[in-house]
Design a protein around this motif. Structure first.
Motif, PDB file in Angstrom:
ATOM      1  N   GLY A  29       0.774  -1.234   0.000  1.00 21.66           N
ATOM      2  CA  GLY A  29       0.000   0.000   0.000  1.00 21.66           C
ATOM      3  C   GLY A  29       0.803   1.280   0.000  1.00 21.66           C
ATOM      4  O   GLY A  29       0.237   2.367   0.194  1.00 21.66           O
ATOM      5  N   VAL A  30       2.109   1.176  -0.260  1.00 26.81           N
ATOM      6  CA  VAL A  30       2.955   2.379  -0.210  1.00 26.81           C
ATOM      7  C   VAL A  30       2.480   3.444  -1.187  1.00 26.81           C
ATOM      8  O   VAL A  30       2.525   4.646  -0.896  1.00 26.81           O
ATOM      9  CB  VAL A  30       4.434   2.014  -0.469  1.00 26.81           C
ATOM     10  N   PHE A  31       2.002   3.022  -2.350  1.00 26.86           N
ATOM     11  CA  PHE A  31       1.611   3.989  -3.377  1.00 26.86           C
ATOM     12  C   PHE A  31       0.094   4.112  -3.538  1.00 26.86           C
ATOM     13  O   PHE A  31      -0.372   4.701  -4.519  1.00 26.86           O
ATOM     14  CB  PHE A  31       2.279   3.631  -4.707  1.00 26.86           C
ATOM     15  N   ASP A  32      -0.658   3.628  -2.569  1.00 33.03           N
ATOM     16  CA  ASP A  32      -2.114   3.762  -2.641  1.00 33.03           C
ATOM     17  C   ASP A  32      -2.571   5.226  -2.676  1.00 33.03           C
ATOM     18  O   ASP A  32      -3.507   5.553  -3.425  1.00 33.03           O
ATOM     19  CB  ASP A  32      -2.774   3.034  -1.478  1.00 33.03           C
ATOM     20  N   PRO A  33      -1.962   6.152  -1.908  1.00 38.47           N
ATOM     21  CA  PRO A  33      -2.383   7.555  -2.022  1.00 38.47           C
ATOM     22  C   PRO A  33      -2.120   8.147  -3.409  1.00 38.47           C
ATOM     23  O   PRO A  33      -2.885   9.013  -3.873  1.00 38.47           O
ATOM     24  CB  PRO A  33      -1.534   8.261  -0.956  1.00 38.47           C
ATOM     25  N   VAL A  34      -1.062   7.693  -4.089  1.00 37.71           N
ATOM     26  CA  VAL A  34      -0.809   8.142  -5.461  1.00 37.71           C
ATOM     27  C   VAL A  34      -1.925   7.642  -6.371  1.00 37.71           C
ATOM     28  O   VAL A  34      -2.465   8.384  -7.202  1.00 37.71           O
ATOM     29  CB  VAL A  34       0.561   7.636  -5.958  1.00 37.71           C
ATOM     30  N   MET A  35      -2.288   6.381  -6.192  1.00 33.54           N
ATOM     31  CA  MET A  35      -3.345   5.800  -7.003  1.00 33.54           C
ATOM     32  C   MET A  35      -4.660   6.535  -6.792  1.00 33.54           C
ATOM     33  O   MET A  35      -5.401   6.814  -7.745  1.00 33.54           O
ATOM     34  CB  MET A  35      -3.502   4.327  -6.614  1.00 33.54           C
ATOM     35  N   ALA A  36      -4.954   6.883  -5.541  1.00 30.63           N
ATOM     36  CA  ALA A  36      -6.183   7.607  -5.230  1.00 30.63           C
ATOM     37  C   ALA A  36      -6.201   8.986  -5.900  1.00 30.63           C
ATOM     38  O   ALA A  36      -7.248   9.439  -6.387  1.00 30.63           O
ATOM     39  CB  ALA A  36      -6.343   7.753  -3.719  1.00 30.63           C
ATOM     40  N   ALA A  37      -5.052   9.657  -5.932  1.00 31.88           N
ATOM     41  CA  ALA A  37      -4.966  10.971  -6.567  1.00 31.88           C
ATOM     42  C   ALA A  37      -5.198  10.865  -8.073  1.00 31.88           C
ATOM     43  O   ALA A  37      -5.884  11.718  -8.674  1.00 31.88           O
ATOM     44  CB  ALA A  37      -3.605  11.609  -6.278  1.00 31.88           C
ATOM     45  N   ILE A  38      -4.626   9.838  -8.703  1.00 34.21           N
ATOM     46  CA  ILE A  38      -4.859   9.629 -10.140  1.00 34.21           C
ATOM     47  C   ILE A  38      -6.341   9.427 -10.402  1.00 34.21           C
ATOM     48  O   ILE A  38      -6.936  10.047 -11.302  1.00 34.21           O
ATOM     49  CB  ILE A  38      -4.054   8.425 -10.654  1.00 34.21           C
ATOM     50  N   ASP A  39      -6.973   8.555  -9.632  1.00 30.53           N
ATOM     51  CA  ASP A  39      -8.392   8.253  -9.840  1.00 30.53           C
ATOM     52  C   ASP A  39      -9.251   9.501  -9.657  1.00 30.53           C
ATOM     53  O   ASP A  39     -10.168   9.765 -10.448  1.00 30.53           O
ATOM     54  CB  ASP A  39      -8.846   7.168  -8.864  1.00 30.53           C
ATOM     55  N   GLU A  40      -8.959  10.262  -8.620  1.00 32.70           N
ATOM     56  CA  GLU A  40      -9.753  11.459  -8.333  1.00 32.70           C
ATOM     57  C   GLU A  40      -9.647  12.479  -9.461  1.00 32.70           C
ATOM     58  O   GLU A  40     -10.643  13.121  -9.836  1.00 32.70           O
ATOM     59  CB  GLU A  40      -9.290  12.078  -7.016  1.00 32.70           C
ATOM     60  N   ALA A  41      -8.454  12.632 -10.021  1.00 33.20           N
ATOM     61  CA  ALA A  41      -8.242  13.608 -11.085  1.00 33.20           C
ATOM     62  C   ALA A  41      -8.768  13.118 -12.433  1.00 33.20           C
ATOM     63  O   ALA A  41      -9.257  13.912 -13.249  1.00 33.20           O
ATOM     64  CB  ALA A  41      -6.755  13.942 -11.198  1.00 33.20           C
ATOM     65  N   LEU A  42      -8.685  11.823 -12.664  1.00 31.63           N
ATOM     66  CA  LEU A  42      -9.023  11.286 -13.988  1.00 31.63           C
ATOM     67  C   LEU A  42     -10.505  10.974 -14.145  1.00 31.63           C
ATOM     68  O   LEU A  42     -11.064  11.168 -15.236  1.00 31.63           O
ATOM     69  CB  LEU A  42      -8.196  10.018 -14.237  1.00 31.63           C
ATOM     70  N   ALA A  43     -11.163  10.493 -13.098  1.00 30.74           N
ATOM     71  CA  ALA A  43     -12.537  10.002 -13.200  1.00 30.74           C
ATOM     72  C   ALA A  43     -13.496  10.986 -13.867  1.00 30.74           C
ATOM     73  O   ALA A  43     -14.217  10.609 -14.810  1.00 30.74           O
ATOM     74  CB  ALA A  43     -13.051   9.588 -11.829  1.00 30.74           C
ATOM     75  N   PRO A  44     -13.541  12.250 -13.457  1.00 32.00           N
ATOM     76  CA  PRO A  44     -14.509  13.157 -14.087  1.00 32.00           C
ATOM     77  C   PRO A  44     -14.191  13.492 -15.539  1.00 32.00           C
ATOM     78  O   PRO A  44     -15.059  14.001 -16.259  1.00 32.00           O
ATOM     79  CB  PRO A  44     -14.443  14.413 -13.205  1.00 32.00           C
ATOM     80  N   ARG A  45     -12.979  13.188 -15.968  1.00 33.01           N
ATOM     81  CA  ARG A  45     -12.578  13.535 -17.328  1.00 33.01           C
ATOM     82  C   ARG A  45     -12.865  12.438 -18.345  1.00 33.01           C
ATOM     83  O   ARG A  45     -12.736  12.667 -19.548  1.00 33.01           O
ATOM     84  CB  ARG A  45     -11.084  13.901 -17.353  1.00 33.01           C
ATOM     85  N   ILE A  46     -13.227  11.261 -17.865  1.00 34.72           N
ATOM     86  CA  ILE A  46     -13.564  10.192 -18.805  1.00 34.72           C
ATOM     87  C   ILE A  46     -14.978   9.680 -18.579  1.00 34.72           C
ATOM     88  O   ILE A  46     -15.379   8.691 -19.172  1.00 34.72           O
ATOM     89  CB  ILE A  46     -12.564   9.022 -18.736  1.00 34.72           C
ATOM     90  N   ALA A  47     -15.737  10.357 -17.733  1.00 37.29           N
ATOM     91  CA  ALA A  47     -17.101   9.921 -17.432  1.00 37.29           C
ATOM     92  C   ALA A  47     -17.918   9.834 -18.720  1.00 37.29           C
ATOM     93  O   ALA A  47     -17.952  10.761 -19.526  1.00 37.29           O
ATOM     94  CB  ALA A  47     -17.754  10.895 -16.458  1.00 37.29           C
ATOM     95  N   GLY A  48     -18.558   8.692 -18.905  1.00 36.53           N
ATOM     96  CA  GLY A  48     -19.417   8.492 -20.068  1.00 36.53           C
ATOM     97  C   GLY A  48     -18.696   8.084 -21.324  1.00 36.53           C
ATOM     98  O   GLY A  48     -19.327   7.782 -22.331  1.00 36.53           O
ATOM     99  N   GLU A  49     -17.370   8.064 -21.312  1.00 34.98           N
ATOM    100  CA  GLU A  49     -16.614   7.697 -22.506  1.00 34.98           C
ATOM    101  C   GLU A  49     -16.274   6.217 -22.460  1.00 34.98           C
ATOM    102  O   GLU A  49     -15.166   5.827 -22.129  1.00 34.98           O
ATOM    103  CB  GLU A  49     -15.341   8.533 -22.624  1.00 34.98           C
ATOM    104  N   HIS A  50     -17.238   5.374 -22.798  1.00 34.85           N
ATOM    105  CA  HIS A  50     -17.015   3.940 -22.823  1.00 34.85           C
ATOM    106  C   HIS A  50     -17.294   3.416 -24.226  1.00 34.85           C
ATOM    107  O   HIS A  50     -18.228   3.860 -24.880  1.00 34.85           O
ATOM    108  CB  HIS A  50     -17.910   3.225 -21.804  1.00 34.85           C
ATOM    109  N   PRO A  51     -16.511   2.478 -24.700  1.00 28.79           N
ATOM    110  CA  PRO A  51     -15.356   1.896 -24.004  1.00 28.79           C
ATOM    111  C   PRO A  51     -14.129   2.808 -24.076  1.00 28.79           C
ATOM    112  O   PRO A  51     -13.839   3.371 -25.122  1.00 28.79           O
ATOM    113  CB  PRO A  51     -15.104   0.594 -24.757  1.00 28.79           C
ATOM    114  N   THR A  52     -13.452   2.972 -22.963  1.00 31.37           N
ATOM    115  CA  THR A  52     -12.226   3.753 -22.875  1.00 31.37           C
ATOM    116  C   THR A  52     -11.030   2.828 -23.037  1.00 31.37           C
ATOM    117  O   THR A  52     -10.989   1.755 -22.462  1.00 31.37           O
ATOM    118  CB  THR A  52     -12.146   4.475 -21.519  1.00 31.37           C
TER     119      THR A  52
END
Length: 275
Positions: free
Chosen positions: A67-90
């Motif tokens: 879990g050392v890099f879990d906060p990095v992963m969370a930051a990526i998800d938080e920043a990226l999620a609203p920018r690809i919403a509805g764009e499936h398949p991505t």
């Protein structure tokens, strides 16, 4: 290798399309690339990676599992999620995927086509063994064996960037997600190796500045935190980082390393031109 990913591939020798025939991938000119039993394929058999070994990626896998890099992963998800919403398949491409941690973990649970590649065949094999939810191949950053404009998101985690290839592979308006180390990154390990390093201080600013010459920046975040580590985790961190390349890390005295600092820059943007 997932069937929908095969349609996105291109032959690195001639640029032709790829189709599957039995256990191999072939282009119209007959260039042949064999699939392993795990579904990965080597598109750069003539290339060799000397520093990044199987043992290094096994250490990385243990660090990620801790879990050392879990906060990095969370930051990526938080920043990226609203920018690809509805764009499936991505379609997400992870350049320099290593053992596949980020390939699989970015927005885990979100339906998307996940593709990872690395020049290290041992890393790709480890990634492919993790399951068929993503496709992996050995590939060269200078000649990515993917078609033009096939990716919606391209992930670059500490990987030397080839912005011309990234721009070719990304669709118009596609997103580049880039992580680069900052001055405090793994500072405790660099302190333990002081006197053995070619440079004692680390400055990530040139990497950021170079990236921003090629990007229209949409968001930039600084991710900094410190976590406690035990002796085994400190040793795995030392084995996995290129910052200690050329040093006998197993001979280092890491007894003073009881915590570790993660200090990174996250940038998300579009590429300006296919330079």
């Amino acid at each position: 290798m997932q069937d929908n990913v095969i349609t996105l591939l291109r032959c690195p020798r001639c640029g032709g399309g790829i189709e599957r025939r039995g256990g191999s991938l072939l282009c119209p000119k007959g260039h042949c690339y064999d699939l392993s039993r795990y579904g990965d394929v080597n598109f750069a058999p003539e290339k060799r990676e000397s520093f990044y070994t199987k043992a290094l990626f096994e250490s990385r896998a243990r660090v990620f599992a801790a879990g050392v890099f879990d906060p990095v992963m969370a930051a990526i998800d938080e920043a990226l999620a609203p920018r690809i919403a509805g764009e499936h398949p991505t379609v997400l491409v992870d350049a320099g995927c290593g053992e596949g941690f980020y390939t699989r973990r970015v927005l885990a649970g979100t339906p998307m086509t996940r593709i990872g590649f690395d020049l290290c065949k041992e890393a790709v094999r480890l990634a492919a063994r993790g399951g068929r939810d993503a496709s992996f191949f050995v590939g060269d950053l200078a000649n990515i064996p993917l078609g033009d404009g096939c990716a919606d998101v391209l992930l670059d985690v500490f990987t030397p960037a080839n912005y011309a290839q990234f721009a070719r592979v990304l669709r118009p308006g596609g997103l580049l997600v880039k992580l680069s180390p900052r001055a405090g990154y793994l500072a405790e390990l660099r302190e333990a190796a002081r006197g053995l390093l070619r440079r004692g201080e680390h400055n990530g600013a040139p990497v950021e500045q170079y990236a921003q010459k090629h990007m229209t920046l949409l968001e930039k975040r600084e991710i900094t935190y410190t976590l406690p580590v035990d002796a085994a985790l400190a040793a795995d961190l030392a084995r996995m980082t290129p910052m200690l390349a050329g040093i006998d890390v197993d001979g280092l005295d890491l007894s003073a390393v009881t915590q570790i600092t993660v200090d990174e820059t996250l940038m998300i943007g579009t590429l300006r031109t296919a330079e």
